[in-house]
Design an enzyme around this catalytic site. Structure first.
Site, short mmCIF file in Angstrom:
data_model
loop_
_atom_site.label_atom_id
_atom_site.label_comp_id
_atom_site.label_asym_id
_atom_site.label_seq_id
_atom_site.Cartn_x
_atom_site.Cartn_y
_atom_site.Cartn_z
N ARG A 175 0.83 -1.21 0.00
CA ARG A 175 0.00 0.00 0.00
C ARG A 175 0.87 1.26 0.00
NH1 ARG A 175 -2.74 -4.02 1.86
NH2 ARG A 175 -5.01 -4.08 1.95
N ARG B 215 -5.97 -16.95 -10.58
CA ARG B 215 -6.48 -16.18 -9.44
C ARG B 215 -7.54 -15.19 -9.93
NH1 ARG B 215 -2.29 -14.43 -4.94
NH2 ARG B 215 -4.30 -14.42 -3.84
N SER C 112 -10.88 -9.19 -0.79
CA SER C 112 -10.93 -7.79 -0.36
C SER C 112 -10.02 -6.92 -1.22
CB SER C 112 -10.48 -7.69 1.10
OG SER C 112 -9.13 -8.10 1.20
N GLN C 113 -9.05 -7.56 -1.87
CA GLN C 113 -8.08 -6.78 -2.65
C GLN C 113 -8.72 -6.08 -3.85
OE1 GLN C 113 -5.13 -9.76 -3.50
NE2 GLN C 113 -4.05 -9.45 -1.56
N GLU D 179 -5.52 -15.42 5.75
CA GLU D 179 -4.17 -15.83 5.37
C GLU D 179 -3.49 -16.62 6.50
OE1 GLU D 179 -2.08 -12.20 4.26
OE2 GLU D 179 -2.17 -11.44 6.29
N HIS E 163 -6.49 -18.28 -3.39
CA HIS E 163 -5.20 -17.72 -2.96
C HIS E 163 -4.07 -18.33 -3.80
CE1 HIS E 163 -6.26 -15.85 1.26
NE2 HIS E 163 -6.76 -15.18 0.25
N ARG F 7 -6.15 -23.34 -1.11
CA ARG F 7 -5.57 -23.70 0.19
C ARG F 7 -6.42 -24.71 0.95
NH1 ARG F 7 -3.13 -17.75 1.95
NH2 ARG F 7 -1.09 -18.12 0.98
N ARG G 194 2.65 -19.99 2.46
CA ARG G 194 2.01 -20.33 3.74
C ARG G 194 1.76 -21.84 3.86
NH1 ARG G 194 1.83 -15.08 5.55
NH2 ARG G 194 0.96 -13.60 4.06
N LYS H 151 8.31 -15.49 -1.49
CA LYS H 151 7.20 -14.56 -1.82
C LYS H 151 7.09 -13.46 -0.77
CE LYS H 151 2.35 -14.64 -3.29
NZ LYS H 151 1.63 -13.67 -2.49
#
Ligand SMILES: O=C(O)C1=C[C@@H](OP(=O)(O)O)[C@@H](O)[C@H](O)C1
Ligand SMILES: C=C(OP(=O)(O)O)C(=O)O
Length: 427
Positions: free
Chosen positions: A32, A124, A171-172, A314, A341, A345, A386, A411
């Site tokens: 951001r 994605r 949300s992105q 996440e 994601h 996941r 993750r 990443k």
């Protein structure tokens, strides 16, 4: 370009770990800060940024469209905005933040900006943000599925105005549009219509940071965000340590009955620390905050939980790993969107935890995990940092967990294998 896979045997702990870890800056805050700095009316400094694949590619993408980004100093990246322009090519890697935050900024550029990324990046979801931009007058070519590869034909300005979006997939989509919205001629009134938007704390981070850059944002009506047109100020952004990146290290304290302190933790945070503390406490940890940082102490005993993880999705892989080592079953729900994601996941966790011996039921929006005695396995990482963190946590207690590729941790934390080995060596 993706690197050769790097198989890695997760080290097992021989006793409680005890350490203070210093981690780089939040991925989400760094992303951001970089975008807001690029759109500002003067120079900015990003202090203690995350230097990792996602943020280096973000910096490269901004350079490609005309922003001077000097990232030579690890502690302080300096940005000097310039007229945004194409033609340019942006490699998004596998970063949701780049594929959703940069197309709206590219729409402000004069010229064509092409976006593409890793093979899985093409799967994605992007369609909702592409369609919202089109409804705001932006010309974009997307793939048949509405995603990457994408070409934004920037006209040098975006008129803006009102747009409707279904942001239940990420949300992105909202954050991406809001970050550029002050530069739209009429600003933006964005309304979400659809199932709930996940990751509310990330949306709050976006609006906090927009305001900190001088934007006027109204989010008083649920699912509606109004951003007035106006300048964004260049400023110094001080990035907090990455809380999600810290999660596996905290988990190590919990699995081994030890203690891990995240150093440099601020008294007030823009990351969802309250939700993390609730979750870790329910799982059996004691969490305290002091001048030294944020400390998680484990008793060595982990409890099963029932939790809606939609706000902190996440964290699902690491929480699932803890759940598989707990003294009772867990149900983790509310995260259907994490199927979009870095990998699906939910499916990946069900498969890999199942291979290690856990009994896992997969739901559309989550997992039920019944702990069982676990055993060695080759743990597929699916290019997902993750998933690698989850495997490392299991490996503390279960000898012989071999990750197919630990390189994917680059990443968000390229130094993960070394930091982890150092932590476990202190057990
Ligand atoms: O805006 C951000 O920085 C992020 C928002 C969330 O995305 P989703 O809403 O797609 O889960 C989160 O999972 C991701 O890691 C980072
Ligand atoms: C979902 C994640 O990343 P991205 O920003 O690529 O969506 C994540 O880091 O867990």
């Amino acid at each position: 370009m993706t690197a050769e896979p790097r198989p890695w045997l997760a080290p097992s702990a021989s006793g409680p770990v005890g350490a203070t870890v210093r981690l780089p800056g939040s991925k989400s805050m760094t992303a951001r800060a970089l975008v807001l700095a690029a759109l500002a009316d003067g120079p900015s400094v990003v202090e203690r940024p995350l230097r990792a694949r996602d943020t280096e590619l973000m910096a490269a993408g901004l350079r490609a469209i005309g922003v001077a980004v000097d990232s030579s100093d690890d502690e302080r990246w300096r940005l000097e905005p310039g007229p945004l322009r194409g033609p340019a090519r942006v490699d998004v890697g596998l970063a949701g933040t780049i594929m959703r935050f940069l197309p709206p900024a590219a729409a402000l550029a004069e010229g064509t900006v092409e976006f593409d990324g890793d093979p899985h990046a093409r799967n994605r979801p992007l369609r909702p943000i592409v369609e919202a931009l089109r409804s705001l007058g932006v010309s974009i070519d997307a793939s048949a599925t509405g995603g990457l590869p994408l070409t934004v034909r920037g006209a040098g300005l975006v008129e803006g105005g009102e747009a409707v979006i279904d942001a239940s997939g990420s949300s992105q989509f909202v954050s991406g549009l809001l970050l550029s919205a002050p530069r739209f001629t009429k600003g933006l009134v964005l309304r979400h219509e659809g199932p709930p938007v996940p990751s509310a704390p990330h949306l709050r981070m976006t609006t906090h940071m927009l305001r900190a850059a001088g934007a006027v944002v109204d989010e008083s009506v649920p699912d509606v965000w109004a951003v007035e047109p106006g300048p964004l100020r260049g400023r110094t952004w001080v990035i907090e340590p990455d809380l999600s990146g810290a999660a596996p290290f905290f988990a190590a304290a919990m699995v081994t009955g030890g203690s891990v302190t995240l150093g440099g933790w601020p008294a007030e945070s823009w990351q969802p620390v309250g939700r993390l503390v609730e979750l870790l406490t329910a799982l059996g940890a004691e969490v305290t905050q002091s001048a030294d940082g944020l400390t998680v102490r484990g008793s060595g005993q982990l409890h099963g939980i029932t939790a809606d993880l939609s706000e902190v999705s996440e964290l699902t892989p690491v929480v699932s790993a803890l759940a598989a080592l707990a003294d009772g079953p867990s149900e983790l729900r509310g995260v259907e969107h994490i199927r979009g994601h870095e990998t699906d996941r939910i499916a990946a966790l069900a498969t890999e935890l199942g291979k290690a011996g856990a009994e896992v039921t997969e739901f559309r929006d989550g997992l039920r995990i019944e702990p069982r005695p676990l055993h060695q396995t080759d743990w597929e990482t699916y290019a997902d940092h993750r998933m690698a963190h989850a495997a490392a946590v299991i490996g503390l207690a279960v000898p012989g967990i071999t990750l197919t590729d630990v390189g994917c941790t680059s990443k968000t934390l390229p130094e993960f294998p070394e930091l982890w080995a150092g932590l476990v060596a202190r057990s």
